[in-house]
Design a protein around this motif. Structure first.
Motif, PDB file in Angstrom:
ATOM      1  N   LYS A  43      -0.188   7.460  -7.418  1.00 53.07           N
ATOM      2  CA  LYS A  43      -0.193   6.468  -6.341  1.00 53.07           C
ATOM      3  C   LYS A  43      -0.053   7.099  -4.962  1.00 53.07           C
ATOM      4  CE  LYS A  43       1.653   2.646  -9.124  1.00 53.07           C
ATOM      5  NZ  LYS A  43       2.701   1.594  -9.201  1.00 53.07           N
ATOM      6  N   HIS A  44       0.016   8.428  -4.911  1.00 52.85           N
ATOM      7  CA  HIS A  44       0.204   9.135  -3.650  1.00 52.85           C
ATOM      8  C   HIS A  44      -1.118   9.731  -3.159  1.00 52.85           C
ATOM      9  CE1 HIS A  44       4.671   9.260  -4.213  1.00 52.85           C
ATOM     10  NE2 HIS A  44       4.321   9.287  -5.497  1.00 52.85           N
ATOM     11  N   ARG A  45      -1.322   9.715  -1.851  1.00 57.56           N
ATOM     12  CA  ARG A  45      -2.413  10.467  -1.232  1.00 57.56           C
ATOM     13  C   ARG A  45      -1.868  11.171   0.009  1.00 57.56           C
ATOM     14  NH1 ARG A  45      -7.811  11.124  -1.067  1.00 57.56           N
ATOM     15  NH2 ARG A  45      -8.347   9.369  -2.439  1.00 57.56           N
ATOM     16  N   VAL A  46      -2.148  12.462   0.102  1.00 48.96           N
ATOM     17  CA  VAL A  46      -1.756  13.260   1.264  1.00 48.96           C
ATOM     18  C   VAL A  46      -3.017  13.820   1.908  1.00 48.96           C
ATOM     19  CG1 VAL A  46      -0.484  15.273   2.084  1.00 48.96           C
ATOM     20  CG2 VAL A  46       0.475  13.846   0.259  1.00 48.96           C
ATOM     21  N   SER A  47      -3.152  13.646   3.235  1.00 53.91           N
ATOM     22  CA  SER A  47      -4.330  14.115   3.964  1.00 53.91           C
ATOM     23  C   SER A  47      -3.890  14.852   5.220  1.00 53.91           C
ATOM     24  CB  SER A  47      -5.238  12.939   4.350  1.00 53.91           C
ATOM     25  OG  SER A  47      -5.623  12.190   3.213  1.00 53.91           O
ATOM     26  N   VAL A  48      -4.508  16.001   5.464  1.00 49.75           N
ATOM     27  CA  VAL A  48      -4.216  16.807   6.653  1.00 49.75           C
ATOM     28  C   VAL A  48      -5.536  17.104   7.361  1.00 49.75           C
ATOM     29  CG1 VAL A  48      -3.230  18.944   7.546  1.00 49.75           C
ATOM     30  CG2 VAL A  48      -2.201  17.842   5.547  1.00 49.75           C
ATOM     31  N   ARG A  49      -5.565  16.901   8.677  1.00 49.67           N
ATOM     32  CA  ARG A  49      -6.816  17.089   9.431  1.00 49.67           C
ATOM     33  C   ARG A  49      -6.553  17.873  10.715  1.00 49.67           C
ATOM     34  NH1 ARG A  49      -7.923  12.074  11.106  1.00 49.67           N
ATOM     35  NH2 ARG A  49      -7.230  12.581  13.225  1.00 49.67           N
ATOM     36  N   ALA A 104      -1.203  14.672   9.935  1.00 52.13           N
ATOM     37  CA  ALA A 104      -0.815  14.702   8.518  1.00 52.13           C
ATOM     38  C   ALA A 104      -0.369  13.301   8.100  1.00 52.13           C
ATOM     39  CB  ALA A 104       0.302  15.706   8.283  1.00 52.13           C
ATOM     40  N   THR A 105      -0.874  12.825   6.962  1.00 49.56           N
ATOM     41  CA  THR A 105      -0.629  11.452   6.527  1.00 49.56           C
ATOM     42  C   THR A 105      -0.264  11.405   5.047  1.00 49.56           C
ATOM     43  OG1 THR A 105      -2.333  10.722   8.106  1.00 49.56           O
ATOM     44  CG2 THR A 105      -1.609   9.123   6.446  1.00 49.56           C
ATOM     45  N   TRP A 106       0.761  10.624   4.718  1.00 50.84           N
ATOM     46  CA  TRP A 106       1.121  10.334   3.335  1.00 50.84           C
ATOM     47  C   TRP A 106       0.990   8.833   3.115  1.00 50.84           C
ATOM     48  CZ3 TRP A 106       5.649   7.405   2.008  1.00 50.84           C
ATOM     49  CH2 TRP A 106       5.860   7.265   0.626  1.00 50.84           C
ATOM     50  N   ARG A 107       0.271   8.445   2.052  1.00 52.09           N
ATOM     51  CA  ARG A 107       0.114   7.044   1.686  1.00 52.09           C
ATOM     52  C   ARG A 107       0.619   6.834   0.258  1.00 52.09           C
ATOM     53  NH1 ARG A 107      -4.886   4.014   4.174  1.00 52.09           N
ATOM     54  NH2 ARG A 107      -5.339   5.220   6.039  1.00 52.09           N
ATOM     55  N   TYR A 108       1.254   5.691   0.041  1.00 52.90           N
ATOM     56  CA  TYR A 108       1.756   5.364  -1.286  1.00 52.90           C
ATOM     57  C   TYR A 108       1.337   3.946  -1.637  1.00 52.90           C
ATOM     58  CZ  TYR A 108       4.886   4.617  -5.228  1.00 52.90           C
ATOM     59  OH  TYR A 108       5.381   4.341  -6.470  1.00 52.90           O
ATOM     60  N   GLN A 109       0.666   3.801  -2.781  1.00 48.42           N
ATOM     61  CA  GLN A 109       0.149   2.516  -3.222  1.00 48.42           C
ATOM     62  C   GLN A 109       1.205   1.808  -4.062  1.00 48.42           C
ATOM     63  OE1 GLN A 109      -3.108   1.924  -2.077  1.00 48.42           O
ATOM     64  NE2 GLN A 109      -2.643  -0.221  -2.550  1.00 48.42           N
ATOM     65  N   LEU A 110       1.958   0.902  -3.441  1.00 47.99           N
ATOM     66  CA  LEU A 110       3.019   0.183  -4.146  1.00 47.99           C
ATOM     67  C   LEU A 110       2.456  -0.736  -5.218  1.00 47.99           C
ATOM     68  CD1 LEU A 110       5.377  -0.731  -1.177  1.00 47.99           C
ATOM     69  CD2 LEU A 110       6.018   0.615  -3.180  1.00 47.99           C
ATOM     70  N   THR A 111       1.431  -1.516  -4.847  1.00 45.10           N
ATOM     71  CA  THR A 111       0.743  -2.408  -5.777  1.00 45.10           C
ATOM     72  C   THR A 111      -0.745  -2.337  -5.466  1.00 45.10           C
ATOM     73  OG1 THR A 111       0.784  -4.382  -4.354  1.00 45.10           O
ATOM     74  CG2 THR A 111       2.741  -3.961  -5.697  1.00 45.10           C
ATOM     75  N   ASN A 112      -1.546  -3.120  -6.166  1.00 44.57           N
ATOM     76  CA  ASN A 112      -2.985  -3.138  -5.875  1.00 44.57           C
ATOM     77  C   ASN A 112      -3.268  -3.621  -4.459  1.00 44.57           C
ATOM     78  OD1 ASN A 112      -3.657  -2.220  -8.417  1.00 44.57           O
ATOM     79  ND2 ASN A 112      -3.908  -4.289  -9.268  1.00 44.57           N
ATOM     80  N   LEU A 138       4.950   4.575  11.094  1.00 40.34           N
ATOM     81  CA  LEU A 138       5.128   3.999   9.767  1.00 40.34           C
ATOM     82  C   LEU A 138       4.141   2.847   9.626  1.00 40.34           C
ATOM     83  CD1 LEU A 138       9.038   3.781   9.693  1.00 40.34           C
ATOM     84  CD2 LEU A 138       7.598   5.660   8.882  1.00 40.34           C
ATOM     85  N   ASN A 139       3.459   2.779   8.509  1.00 44.11           N
ATOM     86  CA  ASN A 139       2.436   1.761   8.296  1.00 44.11           C
ATOM     87  C   ASN A 139       2.670   0.991   7.010  1.00 44.11           C
ATOM     88  OD1 ASN A 139      -0.033   2.239  10.362  1.00 44.11           O
ATOM     89  ND2 ASN A 139       0.907   4.204   9.827  1.00 44.11           N
ATOM     90  N   ALA A 140       2.457  -0.309   7.059  1.00 44.43           N
ATOM     91  CA  ALA A 140       2.441  -1.160   5.869  1.00 44.43           C
ATOM     92  C   ALA A 140       1.121  -1.910   5.868  1.00 44.43           C
ATOM     93  CB  ALA A 140       3.617  -2.127   5.871  1.00 44.43           C
ATOM     94  N   GLN A 141       0.399  -1.830   4.763  1.00 40.31           N
ATOM     95  CA  GLN A 141      -0.954  -2.376   4.701  1.00 40.31           C
ATOM     96  C   GLN A 141      -1.072  -3.336   3.519  1.00 40.31           C
ATOM     97  OE1 GLN A 141      -4.726   0.003   3.467  1.00 40.31           O
ATOM     98  NE2 GLN A 141      -4.403   0.460   5.638  1.00 40.31           N
ATOM     99  N   TRP A 142      -1.532  -4.529   3.805  1.00 41.16           N
ATOM    100  CA  TRP A 142      -1.721  -5.538   2.770  1.00 41.16           C
ATOM    101  C   TRP A 142      -3.191  -5.948   2.720  1.00 41.16           C
ATOM    102  CZ3 TRP A 142      -2.330 -11.184   3.239  1.00 41.16           C
ATOM    103  CH2 TRP A 142      -2.306 -11.820   1.990  1.00 41.16           C
ATOM    104  N   ARG A 143      -3.759  -5.942   1.527  1.00 41.03           N
ATOM    105  CA  ARG A 143      -5.170  -6.321   1.330  1.00 41.03           C
ATOM    106  C   ARG A 143      -5.255  -7.626   0.541  1.00 41.03           C
ATOM    107  NH1 ARG A 143      -8.925  -1.522   1.442  1.00 41.03           N
ATOM    108  NH2 ARG A 143      -7.655   0.189   2.263  1.00 41.03           N
ATOM    109  N   PHE A 144      -6.277  -8.373   0.834  1.00 39.22           N
ATOM    110  CA  PHE A 144      -6.496  -9.624   0.103  1.00 39.22           C
ATOM    111  C   PHE A 144      -7.975  -9.871  -0.086  1.00 39.22           C
ATOM    112  CE2 PHE A 144      -6.129 -10.534   4.623  1.00 39.22           C
ATOM    113  CZ  PHE A 144      -7.186 -11.368   4.886  1.00 39.22           C
TER     114      PHE A 144
END
Length: 410
Positions: A330-336, A362-370, A404-410
């Protein structure tokens, strides 16, 4: 033809065909952000900062509000649109894309489709997600930050594809050609602000501010506004671009484009303060998958832009980035890493346009749910611009931000 009129025509066609709708899909994204910015005022507020945010943004803000819809009107026709809501610099809502797509069924080994309306040329491999966002970093590269600000097709595009499977080959090719109007002021920000790093997309008929540089007080630039209307039609001429996509299996993707807005640099709309800039560039982007988890993405942009009689402004611009991204569960790490530069080639002494800079994100993302994702990003950049000293600032500045980012998709 104005952007508003083209957009209305595209969706009028969709409305007329609505009784024949076969399928409709609506997707959305809401992203809330908390930012620790620096005290250098953002370009969005008329400052010199090259980030979207500054200390004014040290609170929860809506950084992305996207509604993306696709409607199948008939077997070969579909309508597509992207609405974008923004809280900065002012609360607003507008389209970033709106077009009709025609993709006929064919028994031929080759396939083709056409888009008509307002949309992005598909130069970027960094922004394949909903509403032209990135699944990697929250802050776009310098290249695609600028494309999101000043480059949009308002016209017609045709793509002819040679699919690998139809030819029992490992290689797929697509050939793209387009003609458009609007985009005449593209190049304005590069001349007077330079490249920037952010994720703010300009909606149709929206303006983008830049710092009140000293050169705009000169007689020769007395008609130029202290902002750019990126998609305005000024000279009545058509621009064009052409591109090639080359995909190898599911391992490598390569895209190269040549873009030319065919602007008449002597033409000016006095009422809006916008010149037509003669802007042309080449973009090359590459994505390589080492395996199912790790990929490398790179892009290079190289071009020129001119404005005014007798090459009043004559600039070359260049940028590249390298990004490494790894996904583990569920983790993604990206460095640019980004590098960018504008070279001043004219002899207009009162208007220095040279600028350069580099940044690391540098970015870390974690997918809590779908539907729900959280992430943290840190970014630092240093830049220099010759037009800062005449308005009382240091030529060189350094900036940092954490978000800090929180992202919700629908």
């Amino acid at each position: 033809m104005t952007i508003n009129r083209l957009t209305r025509l595209a969706f009028l066609a969709g409305a007329l065909c609505f009784s024949n709708v076969l399928y409709a899909q609506v997707k959305g994204l809401i992203q809330i952000r908390a930012v620790q910015g620096d005290d250098i005022r953002s370009f969005q507020e008329g400052g010199l900062g090259l980030y979207r945010h500054d200390t004014k943004s040290d609170e929860l803000i809506l950084s992305q509000g996207i509604l993306d819809f696709n409607v199948d009107l008939a077997s070969s026709w579909s309508a597509h649109g992207v609405l974008n809501a923004n809280q900065d610099p002012d609360v607003g809502l507008g389209f970033t894309q709106a077009y009709i797509k025609y993709q006929p069924l064919s028994n031929s080994n080759y396939k083709w489709h056409m888009r008509v309306g307002g949309f992005y040329p598909l130069m970027s491999l960094e922004n394949p997600d909903i509403g032209w966002t990135s699944p990697y970093n929250y802050t776009n590269s310098a290249i695609n930050s600028w494309i999101g600000e000043e480059v949009r097709t308002v016209g017609a595009e045709v793509t002819i594809k040679r699919p690998a499977k139809r030819f029992n080959s490992a290689h797929s090719f697509s050939f793209v050609g387009a003609t458009f109007k609007g985009n005449d002021p593209a190049g304005t920000l590069l001349a007077w602000r330079g490249f920037a790093l952010h994720d703010r997309q300009t909606t149709f008929n929206e303006s983008v501010k830049f710092a009140p540089i000293a050169a705009l007080n000169a007689y020769e630039l007395r008609w130029q506004a202290n902002q750019v209307l990126p998609f305005e039609e000024v000279d009545g001429r058509f621009g064009y671009y052409a591109g090639v996509h080359w995909d190898y299996l599911k391992k490598s993707q390569f895209r190269i484009y040549y873009y030319n807005n065919n602007g008449d640099p002597t033409t000016l709309n006095i009422s809006t303060g916008q010149y037509a800039w003669d802007t042309r560039f080449t973009s090359a982007a590459w994505l390589y998958k080492f395996n199912s988890k790790t990929r490398l993405i790179a892009q290079v942009l190289n071009g020129k832009t001119e404005m005014g009689s007798n090459a009043l402004i004559d600039n070359a611009f260049y940028s590249h980035y390298l990004m490494l991204s790894h996904k583990e569960g569920k983790h993604r790490v990206s460095v640019r890493y980004d590098y960018f530069k504008v070279t001043d080639n004219d002899t207009t002494a009162f208007d220095p346009n040279a600028s350069n800079g580099e940044g690391l994100t540098a970015t870390w993302r974690y997918q809590l749910t779908n539907k729900l994702q959280i992430g943290v990003e840190g970014s630092a950049l240093k830049s220099a611009a010759k037009n800062r000293e005449p308005i009382g600032f240091n030529e060189r500045i350094s900036q940092q931000q954490i978000m800090l980012n929180a992202q919700w998709r629908f």
